[in-house]
Design a protein around this motif. Structure first.
Motif, PDB file in Angstrom:
ATOM      1  N   GLU A  30      55.901  64.827  39.166  1.00 33.01           N
ATOM      2  CA  GLU A  30      55.989  65.908  40.151  1.00 33.01           C
ATOM      3  C   GLU A  30      55.352  65.498  41.482  1.00 33.01           C
ATOM      4  O   GLU A  30      55.893  65.792  42.550  1.00 33.01           O
ATOM      5  N   ASN A  34      57.218  65.108  45.119  1.00 27.69           N
ATOM      6  CA  ASN A  34      56.798  65.832  46.322  1.00 27.69           C
ATOM      7  C   ASN A  34      56.608  64.878  47.495  1.00 27.69           C
ATOM      8  O   ASN A  34      56.961  65.198  48.626  1.00 27.69           O
ATOM      9  N   LYS A  80      61.299  74.306  50.310  1.00 26.33           N
ATOM     10  CA  LYS A  80      62.562  73.582  50.180  1.00 26.33           C
ATOM     11  C   LYS A  80      63.791  74.462  49.969  1.00 26.33           C
ATOM     12  O   LYS A  80      64.911  73.992  50.084  1.00 26.33           O
ATOM     13  N   GLY A  94      62.412  68.444  44.578  1.00 23.87           N
ATOM     14  CA  GLY A  94      61.816  69.702  44.125  1.00 23.87           C
ATOM     15  C   GLY A  94      62.542  70.876  44.750  1.00 23.87           C
ATOM     16  O   GLY A  94      63.286  70.712  45.712  1.00 23.87           O
ATOM     17  N   ALA A  99      55.647  73.299  40.429  1.00 24.79           N
ATOM     18  CA  ALA A  99      54.863  72.177  39.926  1.00 24.79           C
ATOM     19  C   ALA A  99      53.375  72.281  40.267  1.00 24.79           C
ATOM     20  O   ALA A  99      52.513  72.217  39.382  1.00 24.79           O
TER      21      ALA A  99
HETATM   22 MG    MG Z   1      57.752  69.527  43.701  1.00 22.62          MG
END
Ligand code: MG
Ligand code: ADP
Length: 611
Positions: A30, A34, A80, A94, A99
């Motif tokens: 994760e 990112n 996002k 993501g 997360a």
């Molecule tokens: Mg993420």
């Protein structure tokens, strides 16, 4: 009676965390994603004790504004996605905003970040879901996240963690996938202060494959590229000799994301069919690029499974591209000496090895197929068809009825053997192998495997244009089967009919055999039906029709081919050898065993010190 109530937020977070954060590697995945989404060029990963004690990921990406930090560890907070429609054109790794919240809920985490355009940054911490206040922080542009004592507040989960080495292995795997998916990133991985990987941004895919999987794999890869509509497939596939016992080295990426996909895995294996033994797996690294709205990534909590808009087209693309690429290569089993790969799937050669050190020199690359340039006369000379093989020149059913012996079905198949000019010298050894002098070297042929391959291809070609010849039984033969097996066979009646195997339901588990494939010659028809039924019931899920036909053809070819132990006449040997160059893949039998091995002329000369 128990009353209904809504769960408290900390419980909800832990449940959600359970879906995405299973072990340290999940955290690393994760955080890496990112950083990629933040546009980083360089990412440094440091872990301690397999990541259980500490995971630190530092990137040089866009950073976060201080005002946003209070939300970083909040559930469903993301930069996002804005509107629901965005879900169907996702361009970032993501998008769930889940997360960091999950990680913060089950560890002691801290986040420091500074956008490049700002003079100072800020930091915030999150302990088991409890957020600290935001404080100023002075550091380089980018983001730095530390995760300590994973699962410190969920002891059950912590108990599920494995040995440090195992957890490190999982972290390495996640790191590897990301490094392959994003080949321009500069990446480092350190464990307990020791460098594990340092991969500069300049090292491309091939170098990376070498770093992660070794020179052995890297040196035997074939590049591949294919396009279908807006979909681009690129990557590398490995020589079949690099096969593995599982599918772990089949890497598939979709738009920069590593994924698992049964259907595409199947397409890949299908493309290698005939080149691998049953239960062996190809090595491949495939990268698919397609418009974001052609693929739904929102079907799995960790996004490792996706749904394609047109799954069948993707299957076809992978299958066709890989198959085509493999066909370009000459894949004759090479006599690799010493002790390396003797042939796909086999250990160092029994039989051909002699005193230690005898075959002591390095591998010699293959030259071409012994018969590669000869197939031009394939359609002529019907009358030369293997004189001693018992073949009738009658192109009708009669010809097929006797074809179990060498020579195979004649005429229409355009596969009449054309013994090459006199220089072909072959002898039979142990009633099982043929040894042949060719311009390239000494060729050892497994007579059964080669004949099986020849028959298999003839049958297949035949099936493409027509049904297979069948022999009607004067008196249909009842075959008793367990009821379930009879049902299975009857379900596949049409496919079996195409193969010349006629069956009818007689009731009560009895099947009436009305005709059988002519190619099987004198084989008792019952035997083949039982073999077919065995095949059908061995499948827990019925494979697609094309595959059933393919497998049954290979079964029939196997039954009809000469066996090890059959003494062959000189003409039969000549006929078998001559047909070798007329088949598409003369190197492997339909089950993927090699049909021939080459000990090259150069290798012989070198071994006897003639160079
Ligand atoms: Mg993420
Ligand atoms: P998602 O990635 O699904 O949006 P996350 O929980 O992983 O959710 O991250 C939440 C948000 O925190 C991201 O949307 C992003 O705005 C910000 N963020 C997380 N990590 C970074 C990073 N390394 N650099 C910049 N922003 C980050």
């Amino acid at each position: 009676m128990r009353r209904l109530h809504q769960l408290p937020p900390d419980v909800i977070t832990k449940i959600a965390a359970g879906e995405v954060i299973e072990r340290p590697a999940s955290v690393v995945k994760e955080l890496l994603e990112n950083a990629v989404d933040a546009g980083a060029h360089r990412i440094d990963v440091d872990i301690e004790q397999g990541g259980v004690d500490l995971i630190r990921v530092v990137d040089d990406g866009c950073g976060m504004a201080a005002e946003d930090l209070p939300l970083a560890f909040a559930s469903h907070a993301t930069s996002k996605l804005a509107i629901a429609d965005d879900l169907f054109r996702i361009g970032t790794l993501g998008f769930r905003g889940e997360a960091l919240a999950s990680i913060g809920g089950v560890s002691q985490a801290s986040l420091q970040s500074r956008p490049a355009e700002q003079a100072t940054g800020a930091e915030v911490a999150c302990q088991g879901g409890a957020l600290s206040s935001v404080r100023p922080w002075n550091g380089a542009p980018g983001t730095r996240i530390e995760v300590r004592n994973l699962f410190y507040n969920t002891p059950v989960r912590r108990k599920f963690l494995r040995a440090v080495g195992t957890e490190l292995g999982h972290v390495s795997e996640v790191f590897t996938r990301l490094a392959l998916a994003h080949p321009t990133l500069h990446l480092t991985l350190r464990h307990n202060g020791k460098d594990i990987y340092e991969i500069p941004g300049s090292s491309g895919i091939l170098d990376r494959l070498g770093v992660f999987f070794g020179a052995d794999v890297r040196e035997r890869l074939y590049p591949l590229e294919a396009r279908q509509g807006p979909v681009l497939l690129r990557g590398y596939i490995a020589d079949p000799a690099n096969e593995r016992g599982n599918a772990k080295m089949q890497y598939l990426f979709v738009n920069g994301r590593w994924i698992r996909d049964r259907s595409l895995g199947h397409a890949l294996q299908e493309a290698y069919r005939g080149l691998l033994m049953t239960g062996r797996y190809a090595v491949a690294f495939l990268f698919l690029e397609l418009p974001p709205d052609h693929v739904d990534v929102n079907v799995h909590p960790t996004k490792i499974e996706v749904r394609f808009r047109d799954g069948q087209a993707m299957h076809h693309l992978v299958f066709a591209a890989v198959r085509e690429r493999l066909q370009k290569e000459d894949l004759t089993g090479q006599l690799r000496i010493p002790g390396k790969v003797f042939a796909p799937g086999f250990g160092p050669g029994a039989g051909l090895q002699s005193a230690p050190g005898f075959f002591g020199s390095p591998v010699i690359p293959a030259s071409g197929l012994p018969f590669a340039s000869a197939p031009n006369q394939a359609n002529n000379h019907l009358s030369q068809a293997s004189p001693a093989s018992g073949i009738s020149n009658d192109p009708g059913t009669g010809a097929l009825a006797h074809s179990a012996r060498l020579g195979g079905p004649s005429g229409e198949m355009g596969l009449t053997p054309v013994p090459a000019p006199g220089e072909l010298k072959a002898i039979q050894l142990y009633d099982a192998y043929l040894v042949l002098e060719t311009p390239e070297g000494m060729l050892v042929i497994d007579q059964h495997a080669l004949h099986e391959r020849i028959l298999f291809e003839q049958l297949k070609r035949r099936l493409r244009t027509d049904k297979l010849e069948s022999q009607r039984m004067l008196i249909p033969e009842p075959v008793d089967l367990p009821a379930e097996q009879a049902a299975r066979a009857l379900e596949q009646r049409d496919a079996l009919a195409e193969l010349g195997l006629g069956i009818e339901d007689f009731g009560g588990g009895t099947v009436l055999l009305t005709s059988y494939p002519a190619i099987l010659g004198k084989q008792p028809p019952q035997t083949i039906l039982r073999a077919v039924v065995d095949y059908l019931i061995a499948k827990d899920r019925m494979p697609v029709r094309a595959q059933v036909l393919n497998d049954l053809l290979s079964l029939m070819a196997c039954h009809a081919a000469v066996k090890a132990g059959d003494r062959l006449t000189a003409d039969e040997i000549a006929s078998l050898v001559a047909q070798r160059h007329l088949v598409h893949d003369p190197h492997h039998c339909p089950h993927g065993r090699p049909t021939s091995l080459l000990l090259s002329r150069q290798e012989l000369d070198r071994q006897f010190r003639r160079t």
